[in-house]
Design an enzyme around this catalytic site. Structure first.
Site, short mmCIF file in Angstrom:
data_model
loop_
_atom_site.label_atom_id
_atom_site.label_comp_id
_atom_site.label_asym_id
_atom_site.label_seq_id
_atom_site.Cartn_x
_atom_site.Cartn_y
_atom_site.Cartn_z
N GLY A 129 -6.15 4.86 7.46
CA GLY A 129 -7.52 4.38 7.41
C GLY A 129 -8.27 4.95 6.23
O GLY A 129 -7.69 5.19 5.17
N ASP A 130 -9.55 5.19 6.41
CA ASP A 130 -10.42 5.67 5.34
C ASP A 130 -10.16 7.15 5.09
O ASP A 130 -10.76 8.04 5.70
CB ASP A 130 -11.89 5.45 5.74
CG ASP A 130 -12.85 5.73 4.60
OD1 ASP A 130 -12.50 6.51 3.70
OD2 ASP A 130 -13.97 5.17 4.62
N GLY A 131 -9.25 7.41 4.15
CA GLY A 131 -8.80 8.77 3.92
C GLY A 131 -9.86 9.72 3.41
O GLY A 131 -9.83 10.92 3.71
N SER B 163 0.81 -1.22 0.00
CA SER B 163 0.00 0.00 0.00
C SER B 163 0.85 1.27 0.00
O SER B 163 0.30 2.37 0.08
CB SER B 163 -0.94 0.01 1.21
OG SER B 163 -0.20 -0.04 2.41
N THR C 95 -1.18 3.12 4.96
CA THR C 95 -0.35 4.31 4.75
C THR C 95 0.76 4.36 5.80
O THR C 95 0.51 4.06 6.97
CB THR C 95 -1.22 5.57 4.89
OG1 THR C 95 -2.25 5.54 3.92
CG2 THR C 95 -0.39 6.84 4.75
N THR D 24 1.81 6.95 0.40
CA THR D 24 0.88 5.86 0.12
C THR D 24 0.61 5.77 -1.37
O THR D 24 0.82 6.74 -2.10
CB THR D 24 -0.45 6.08 0.87
OG1 THR D 24 -1.32 4.96 0.68
CG2 THR D 24 -1.16 7.33 0.37
N ARG E 230 -8.22 10.23 -7.97
CA ARG E 230 -8.54 10.33 -6.55
C ARG E 230 -7.28 10.65 -5.74
O ARG E 230 -6.22 10.06 -5.92
CB ARG E 230 -9.17 9.04 -6.06
CG ARG E 230 -9.58 9.04 -4.58
CD ARG E 230 -8.57 8.38 -3.69
NE ARG E 230 -9.05 8.22 -2.32
CZ ARG E 230 -8.31 7.79 -1.31
NH1 ARG E 230 -7.03 7.46 -1.51
NH2 ARG E 230 -8.80 7.70 -0.09
N ILE E 231 -7.40 11.59 -4.82
CA ILE E 231 -6.34 11.93 -3.88
C ILE E 231 -6.89 11.74 -2.48
O ILE E 231 -7.98 12.22 -2.16
CB ILE E 231 -5.85 13.39 -4.08
CG1 ILE E 231 -5.20 13.54 -5.45
CG2 ILE E 231 -4.87 13.79 -2.98
CD1 ILE E 231 -4.83 14.97 -5.80
N GLY E 232 -6.17 11.05 -1.65
CA GLY E 232 -6.64 10.75 -0.30
C GLY E 232 -6.19 11.75 0.74
O GLY E 232 -5.81 12.88 0.43
N ASP E 233 -6.19 11.31 1.98
CA ASP E 233 -5.86 12.19 3.10
C ASP E 233 -4.37 12.40 3.27
O ASP E 233 -3.94 13.40 3.87
CB ASP E 233 -6.42 11.62 4.39
CG ASP E 233 -5.75 10.30 4.76
OD1 ASP E 233 -5.77 9.36 3.94
OD2 ASP E 233 -5.17 10.20 5.87
#
Length: 397
Positions: free
Chosen positions: A308-310, A98, A255, A274, A284-287
């Site tokens: 976790g769920d970004g 990941s 991450t 990550t 898509r861009i996460g946290d």
């Protein structure tokens, strides 16, 4: 090029009050090689070769950055380099699949990367989101921090910046990531992150288009009758998809988020890296590259790292909240738990975890929906220590 032990020893001479506490390296998950590499840089311990080789041009650049920090006794830059080096090890070792290249292919089968470094003294941030064809995302993030006044660069234009800075352009795909993609396609593109579209995203691949107004109107009546409430279909769809996302999130969550405190206890630096979610919508861009979400640093208070769920976490900035809680006098554990509770009140099935550490070297963590572990290295641990955090249950409000 290796650092000279004599120079480093002179540079890092500490008073007894600091020597037992600082420096500190702490990061999400038991990524021990990453922790150890960051410790080598920040503590001037003897260097050991990485298990997997990194790009020689990039490594020469990083060594030059470290050497300059040593020669100028710049502990802040050394802490930045430690975060970069530690997260960089995870990128090349593809920690849990990941982090780094060859993991989490998107809906087009492409791997993209997110990364960030935050300087808690100046509040400068350098980050990249959905960067393509560059393996060392955390290195590019440091170059954004060092050579621009921007905070976040994204996509192909972040790649252009990286090439301009001397990074090598190369594919992030591997045989493994392409097999993951093929398996997903053969499974009717399940799971995915679409909702309110046609064809039905729970049974079919795209391309998708928004559900027509006539279908939405029909769904309104069906949902209102079923729920007994005057609730619009769009809200219902969002509520249902939020409830279901817990199963999707088990696929990728590891991450690396890291915090380093320098040998004098004066500077706190945070970073993340990550490859995001498997089968995400392209772009898509996460946290992770968002300051306050995936990590946060404040040299007056401490730091935080999250995983976790970004997509949910960036709505709450949990690491910013945890650090502000510590500023108000909360312990690291209580600060993290309070930040997590704010998320869970809105998203009861949320899966995620975080650690927090203050300027006194006290640390703690919280987890919801899974058991969490984080890695710690200090002068007193004698090596990398792994701390386990069982999941917490918050009372219903």
């Amino acid at each position: 090029m290796k650092l000279l032990s004599a120079i480093c020893a002179c540079f890092l001479l500490l008073s007894p009050a600091y020597a037992d506490i600082f420096p500190i390296v702490i990061n999400t998950w038991p990524f021990k090689d990453a922790t150890a590499k960051a410790w080598e840089v920040i503590s001037a311990a003897p260097r050991t070769p990485s298990r997997k080789p990194q790009d020689p041009l990039y490594m020469a650049n990083l060594e030059s950055f470290i050497q300059k920090a040593v020669n100028t006794r710049d502990n802040l830059s050394l802490a930045i380099a430690a975060v970069e080096a530690g997260c960089g090890v995870c990128e090349v070792e593809q920690c849990d699949g990941s982090v780094g290249y060859g993991g989490s292919p998107d809906e087009n089968g492409e791997t993209t990367l997110d990364a960030m470094i935050m300087d808690g003294t100046t509040y400068d941030v350098g980050a990249v989101g959905a960067i393509r064809d560059i393996k060392n995302a955390i290195g590019v993030a440091r170059h954004v921090l060092q050579y621009t006044t921007h905070t976040l660069l994204g996509g192909s234009q972040a790649t252009d910046f990286a090439i301009q800075m001397g990074f090598t352009k190369e594919s992030l795909s591997t045989n493994n990531s392409q097999q993951m993609y093929a398996n997903w396609k053969n499974n009717n593109c399940q799971p995915n992150y679409w909702r309110g579209v046609e064809p039905n995203s729970s049974t079919s691949c795209g391309p998708y288009t928004p559900i027509s107004q006539s279908e939405l109107t029909a769904m309104d009546g069906e949902l209102d009758n079923a729920a007994g409430e005057d609730e619009g279909s769009d809200s219902q769809l969002r509520m249902e998809s939020n409830q279901e996302r817990v199963d999707i999130k088990r696929l990728s969550h590891d991450t690396i988020a890291m915090v380093v405190i320098d040998p004098t206890g004066s500077h706190v630096v945070a970073g993340t890296s990550t490859n995001g979610l498997s089968h995400k919508v392209p772009g898509r861009i996460g946290d992770s590259p968002i300051a306050g979400a995936g990590s946060f640093a404040d040299s007056e208070v401490g730091g935080c790292g999250a995983t976790g769920d970004g997509d949910i976490m960036m709505r709450f900035l949990p690491c910013y909240q945890a650090v502000e809680n510590m500023r108000q006098g909360m312990s690291p554990t209580a600060a993290a738990e309070d930040a997590m509770a704010r998320i869970v009140r809105k998203y009861p099935v949320f899966q995620g975890a975080m650690f927090a550490i203050n300027k006194q070297g006290e640390h703690g963590g919280v987890a919801h929906g899974w058991t969490f572990t984080y890695a710690l290295r200090t002068p007193s641990t004698g090596g990398v220590q792994i701390i386990t955090v069982p999941p917490v249950t918050f009372p219903r409000s």
